[in-house]
Design a protein around this motif. Structure first.
Motif, short mmCIF file in Angstrom:
data_model
loop_
_atom_site.label_atom_id
_atom_site.label_comp_id
_atom_site.label_asym_id
_atom_site.label_seq_id
_atom_site.Cartn_x
_atom_site.Cartn_y
_atom_site.Cartn_z
N ALA A 1 23.28 24.30 37.03
CA ALA A 1 23.64 24.31 35.61
C ALA A 1 24.09 25.71 35.20
N CYS A 2 23.34 26.72 35.66
CA CYS A 2 23.73 28.10 35.37
C CYS A 2 25.12 28.38 35.93
N GLY A 3 25.33 27.95 37.18
CA GLY A 3 26.63 28.16 37.80
C GLY A 3 27.74 27.51 37.00
N ALA A 4 27.49 26.27 36.54
CA ALA A 4 28.49 25.55 35.77
C ALA A 4 28.77 26.27 34.46
N ILE B 1 26.01 17.76 37.48
CA ILE B 1 24.96 16.75 37.32
C ILE B 1 24.94 15.80 38.50
N ARG B 2 26.16 15.33 38.88
CA ARG B 2 26.21 14.40 40.00
C ARG B 2 25.73 15.07 41.29
N ASN C 1 21.92 17.95 27.71
CA ASN C 1 21.53 17.90 29.12
C ASN C 1 21.29 19.28 29.69
N LEU C 2 22.19 20.19 29.33
CA LEU C 2 22.00 21.57 29.81
C LEU C 2 20.71 22.16 29.25
N ALA C 3 20.43 21.83 27.99
CA ALA C 3 19.20 22.33 27.39
C ALA C 3 17.98 21.73 28.08
N LEU C 4 18.07 20.42 28.39
CA LEU C 4 16.93 19.75 29.02
C LEU C 4 16.62 20.34 30.39
N LEU D 1 24.04 29.51 27.21
CA LEU D 1 24.35 28.19 26.68
C LEU D 1 25.09 28.31 25.35
N THR D 2 24.61 29.22 24.49
CA THR D 2 25.23 29.39 23.18
C THR D 2 26.68 29.85 23.32
#
Lengths: 135, 670
Positions: free
Chosen positions: B190-193, B204-205, B275-278, B328-329
Motif C-alpha cells: 500500500a505504501c509503495g502504491a 490489493i489483488r 481501504n488504504l486507511a484500513l 495518504l492525505t
C-alpha cells in the motif's frame, strides 16, 4: 456515529473502576468506603487464614492482610484487612503482589467473587497471564 | 556463540539500513543496479536472521546458560519441545522472532512480485526494512537476546513458567505473530502504491492472499489464546477483555473489515481511501499489539512488569501513524472514485455498514484498553475498564454484524426493490423468526439471547439458501449428483463459497459465545472421599487422590466418577501440579466436552488434615461450538486461499499482462 459515541461514553462510566494502592486509600478510609475499586498491594507474610465451619472443616472463607509496599522492603506502608470467599489463584500466597476487586467496608476490604488477581513473589514474566486467572 | 549472535544482529541492522536506502535511492534515480542491490540486501537480512535464530535455538537445545535469556526461560529438565518454544517465551526472543518472520515473509513477497511490480518493489523493500530496523535497534540497544552473564554462568536455568508449558501456548504466539507480521506485507505494498501513485487495485489483488494469510493466523492466534486460557487458567472462561487479548483482537477486526471492503473496490472501484486507511490501521494495530503485550504500559493492572521499551514503541508508532497519514492525505486527489452509492438497499451499503461496525468494535476495544492510561495521564486518576464495558458496547454491535452477515450475501449489488428483497429473504427470515419462536417456547426470556439466536439462524439461513441455489443450478445445468455438485460448486468458486464456510463458522462461534456467556453455572464444593455432589444433570463422586512425582513436577490428581441419568458416563481426573523449577503451583483442569455442554472440573485444593478436597465445577452449554466454529473458519479460509485459475485470469486482466499467469506462490503473493 453520535449515538455510538454517546453509548461509548455512558457505558464507559459504568464499566470503570478506580485503581488504587493501599497507601492512597487507607489514610482517607472514610472517603473510599463503599466505592467499587481495584486495590493494589502485597500480601503480608503469614497473614492468610481460612475459617473453619461448625464441624471444624476448612472453608473457602479467607481473611488476610495487604500492605502497600513489597513484603521485603523496610517499610510496609499502610496495611488493610481483607476478606474473600472462593477459590484463590495458585499464585496467591505470602508476599504475593495482588490486585483485589471489591469494596472497602468498615470491617476491611471485601473482595468480590473471583476478584483476586495475584502474581507470585518470584520474578517471572508472563505472570500477566496468571493475573487473568482472577478476572 | 553468543557473541556471534550479537554480531549477526549488528550486521543485520547494517544490511537492513542499506536495503532501505539503496532501494529508495535506486527508485529515485531509476538505477536498476542500485535497486537490485537493495533487494539483494533485503534477502540477506532474511538469511542473517535465520542464522541468528538457529544460534538461539541451538543455545536452548544445548542448555547454554551463559546466555541470560536461555538461563531465564529454560532449564536442563525442560522437555525438548518446550526448550524449542522457549525461543519466543520472553520479550527479547519474541522481538527477534518478529524480525525473523518479517524478513522471511518480506523476502517471499518481494521474490514473487519482483517482476510483476517493478515500480512498487523498491518502496516495499524500504517499508519493510524500516520496520525491521526499528526492531533490530530495540534488540541491539536495549534487549539483546544474546546478552551473556557477566560473572558466573549459572549451572542451571530458571525454567519456563509452567503456565506456558502447554501445547496451546507453544503454538499460540507463533500463530499470532505470523498474523501480525504478515499484515506488514499488504501495508508495504500500500505504501509503495501511494508513493508511486499506482493506485488502481493492483496492490490489493497482489496482496489479497497475504491479507487472508494474515487474517487466518490472527484468527488461529486468537482462538488458540482463548483455548489456552480455557484449558490452563482454570476459571472456566476463555476471554476476559484483558489488554493482551484485546491487542490480538483489534487487528483481527480491522483485517476482517479490510477483507470485506476490498471486494467493493475490486467490483465497483469505490472506497479506495478507506481501504488504504484500513490496511494502515491494521498494520499499526499489529505494532500497537506488540507494543501492548511487550511494553508494560497498560500493565499497571494486568502484568505488573515494566520493560522500559514503552517510549521507543510509542515514538515509532507515532512516526508510522504520522508518516502514513501524511502520505495518504497527499494522495487523496488521486484516489477520487468515479462511482457513488446508489441505494441503501444494496450490497455495497451492507458492506459499508459491516465495515463501520467492525471498526466501531475495534474502536470501542481500543478506547477501553487505552482509557486507563489516558485517564492517568490527563486526570491523574488510575482507573480500570472492566469486562462489563466491553460486553455492553460490543454486544449490540455483534448483533448488527450477524444481521448484516445474513443480509450481505443475498442482497443485490447497486440497488434492490423492496419486492425482490422480500422474495430473496423469505427463507432466511422464516428460519430466523422460527428459531426465535422455538427458543422462546423453550422458556428463554433474555431479549439479547432471543435476538442473538434468531439472527444467527437468519445468517445461517442465508448461507444455506446460497448453497442450495448453487447446487440446484449445477444439477439442472450439468446434471450432477447433489454431492458432486456441492464439491464442484465450492471448488469452482472457492473465494465465494469459502467465504460462506467462514460465515458458518462465525455463526456457530457466535452461538457458542452467547450461550456460554449467559448460561454458565458454577458449583464449589469441599468433599471427602466417597461423597457425591451435583451440577445440572450430573452427579459427581469423589473417588480418591493419587500422587505422582517426576524430576520435573509433582502431580496430585483426584479421581471423579461422573454419572448422569443413573449411568456412569465418565471418569475425570483434575489435578494440582507443583513445578520444581520455577517452584510454582499450577492447575490441570479436567474437561468433558460434548456438543451440548462442557463439564469443567478444577481441583482447587486439598486439606491434608481433614482430607477434604475442594472442587470448582463449571457447566457451560454449547461452548463446544465456539471451537467447532473456529475450526470451520480455518477450513473456510484454506478453501478461500486455494489457488484458482479463474482468479489468476482476473489478476492478469487487472495488470494488463499475461505474465501474471506465471508461478503460483505459496503461501502468499498472488
Amino acid at each position: 456515529v453520535l449515538a455510538f459515541t454517546g453509548m461509548l461514553w455512558s457505558t464507559l462510566r459504568e464499566g470503570t473502576e478506580y485503581y488504587k494502592n493501599v497507601d492512597e486509600v487507607m489514610p482517607q478510609a472514610q472517603q473510599w468506603t463503599g466505592k467499587q475499586m481495584q486495590l493494589h498491594g502485597y500480601v503480608v507474610p503469614k497473614s492468610i487464614m481460612r475459617r473453619r465451619d461448625a464441624s471444624g472443616n476448612i472453608t473457602l472463607d479467607y481473611i488476610f492482610k495487604v500492605q502497600n509496599n513489597p513484603a521485603r522492603s523496610s517499610e510496609p506502608g499502610n496495611v488493610v484487612d481483607a476478606s474473600y470467599n472462593g477459590i484463590v489463584p495458585d499464585t496467591f500466597k505470602d508476599e504475593a503482589e495482588v490486585v483485589l476487586k471489591g469494596k472497602l467496608t468498615p470491617d476491611g476490604f471485601k473482595t468480590d467473587p473471583n476478584g483476586v488477581m495475584a502474581k507470585c513473589p518470584s520474578k517471572y514474566e508472563a505472570a500477566e497471564k496468571s493475573a487473568l486467572a482472577g478476572t | 556463540m553468543a557473541s556471534l549472535g550479537s554480531a549477526l544482529l549488528l550486521a543485520t541492522f547494517v544490511v537492513c539500513s542499506y536495503a532501505a536506502v539503496a532501494s529508495v535511492a535506486g527508485a529515485r534515480r531509476h538505477s536498476r543496479r542500485l535497486i537490485e542491490s537493495g533487494i539483494g540486501a533485503f534477502y540477506l537480512v532474511a538469511a542473517l536472521m535465520t542464522a541468528a535464530s538457529a544460534i538461539m535455538i541451538n543455545a536452548f537445545l544445548t542448555d547454554d546458560f551463559s546466555i541470560k535469556y536461555v538461563a531465564h526461560y529454560s532449564d536442563t529438565v525442560q522437555p525438548l519441545f518446550y526448550k524449542f518454544t522457549s525461543y519466543w517465551g520472553g520479550l527479547d526472543g519474541s522481538i527477534m522472532f518478529w524480525v525473523f518472520l518479517l524478513s522471511v515473509f518480506g523476502s517471499c513477497a518481494v521474490w514473487v512480485n519482483r517482476e510483476r511490480h517493478r515500480e512498487l518493489i523498491p518502496y516495499v523493500v524500504a517499508t519493510i526494512s524500516t520496520v525491521e530496523m526499528f526492531f533490530l535497534y530495540l534488540m541491539i540497544a536495549h534487549k539483546n537476546p544474546f546478552t551473556t552473564s557477566l560473572t558466573t554462568v549459572p549451572a542451571d536455568g530458571q525454567g519456563l513458567n509452567p503456565l506456558l508449558q502447554n501445547y496451546w501456548m507453544a503454538i499460540h504466539p507463533p500463530s499470532l505473530y505470523t498474523g501480525y507480521v504478515s499484515a506488514a506485507v499488504p501495508f508495504a505494498f500500500a505504501c509503495g502504491a501511494l508513493v508511486t501513485r499506482k493506485l488502481d487495485d493492483g496492490w490489493i489483488r497482489t496482496t489479497r492472499r497475504w491479507a487472508i494469510f494474515s487474517w487466518f493466523f490472527l484468527t488461529l492466534g486468537n482462538l488458540f489464546g482463548a483455548r489456552w486460557a480455557y484449558e490452563v487458567l482454570g476459571w472456566g472462561g476463555y476471554w476476559a477483555w484483558d489488554p493482551v487479548e484485546n491487542a490480538a483482537f483489534m487487528p483481527w477486526l480491522v483485517m476482517t473489515a479490510y477483507l470485506h471492503s476490498v471486494m467493493i473496490q475490486e467490483r465497483k472501484d469505490m472506497l479506495k481511501v478507506w481501504n488504504l486507511a484500513l490496511i494502515g490501521m491494521a498494520f499499526m494495530l499489529t505494532l500497537f499489539g506488540t507494543f501492548l503485550t511487550r511494553s508494560g504500559v497498560i500493565s499497571s493492572v494486568h502484568s505488573f512488569t515494566q520493560s522500559g521499551l514503552g517510549p521507543y514503541f510509542l515514538t515509532f508508532l507515532i512516526v508510522v501513524v504520522a508518516a502514513y497519514t501524511a502520505l495518504l492525505t497527499s494522495r487523496v486527489r488521486d484516489l477520487k472514485s468515479p462511482a457513488e452509492f446508489e441505494s441503501y438497499l444494496s450490497r455495497e451499503a451492507a458492506f459499508l455498514f459491516n465495515n463501520l461496525m467492525l471498526v466501531g468494535i475495534a474502536f470501542a476495544v481500543f478506547w477501553g484498553t487505552v482509557f486507563p492510561v489516558i485517564s492517568e495521564a490527563v486526570r491523574g486518576v488510575k482507573i480500570t475498564v472492566g469486562p462489563p464495558f466491553f460486553d455492553k458496547v460490543n454486544g449490540p454491535l455483534a448483533l448488527g454484524l450477524v444481521f448484516l452477515m445474513g443480509v450481505g450475501p443475498l442482497i443485490a449489488w447497486r440497488r434492490t426493490s423492496p419486492q425482490t428483497l422480500m422474495r430473496t429473504f423469505l427463507a432466511p427470515l422464516t428460519m430466523g423468526v422460527g428459531a426465535g419462536v422455538v427458543v422462546f417456547a423453550m422458556g428463554l426470556r433474555q431479549w439479547y439471547v432471543l435476538t442473538a439466536l434468531s439472527l444467527a439462524a437468519f445468517a445461517l439461513g442465508t448461507v444455506v439458501v446460497e448453497f442450495r441455489r448453487g447446487v440446484s443450478a449445477r444439477r439442472h445445468l450439468v446434471h450432477e449428483t447433489p454431492a458432486r455438485a456441492l464439491v464442484n460448486l465450492v471448488s469452482k468458486n472457492n473465494r465465494r463459497y469459502g467465504g460462506y464456510i467462514i460465515h458458518l463458522g462465525v455463526v456457530f462461534a457466535f452461538i457458542g459465545i452467547v450461550a456460554s456467556s449467559f448460561f454458565r453455572t458454577e458449583v464449589k464444593r469441599s468433599v471427602r472421599e466417597g461423597q457425591t455432589f451435583s451440577i445440572g444433570a450430573y452427579e459427581i463422586t469423589f473417588l480418591g487422590l493419587k500422587g505422582v512425582e517426576t524430576a520435573h513436577l509433582e502431580d496430585l490428581s483426584a479421581r471423579l466418577a461422573v454419572r448422569s441419568g443413573g449411568r456412569e458416563i465418565a471418569t475425570m481426573e483434575p489435578a494440582r501440579l507443583f513445578y520444581k523449577r520455577p517452584q510454582q503451583p499450577a492447575t490441570r483442569v479436567a474437561i468433558r466436552s460434548t456438543p451440548l455442554a462442557d463439564l469443567y472440573v478444577v481441583l482447587a485444593g486439598v486439606d491434608d488434615q481433614s482430607g477434604l478436597a475442594t472442587f470448582e465445577v463449571f457447566l457451560t452449554p454449547l461452548v463446544f461450538w465456539l471451537w467447532a466454529g473456529g475450526l470451520m473458519m480455518a477450513i473456510g479460509t484454506v478453501v478461500v486461499m486455494w489457488p484458482n485459475v479463474r482468479e489468476r485470469a482476473a489478476m492478469a486482466a487487472a495488470l494488463g499482462r499475461d505474465e501474471a499467469l506465471g508461478a503460483e506462490p505459496v503461501p502468499g503473493g498472488d
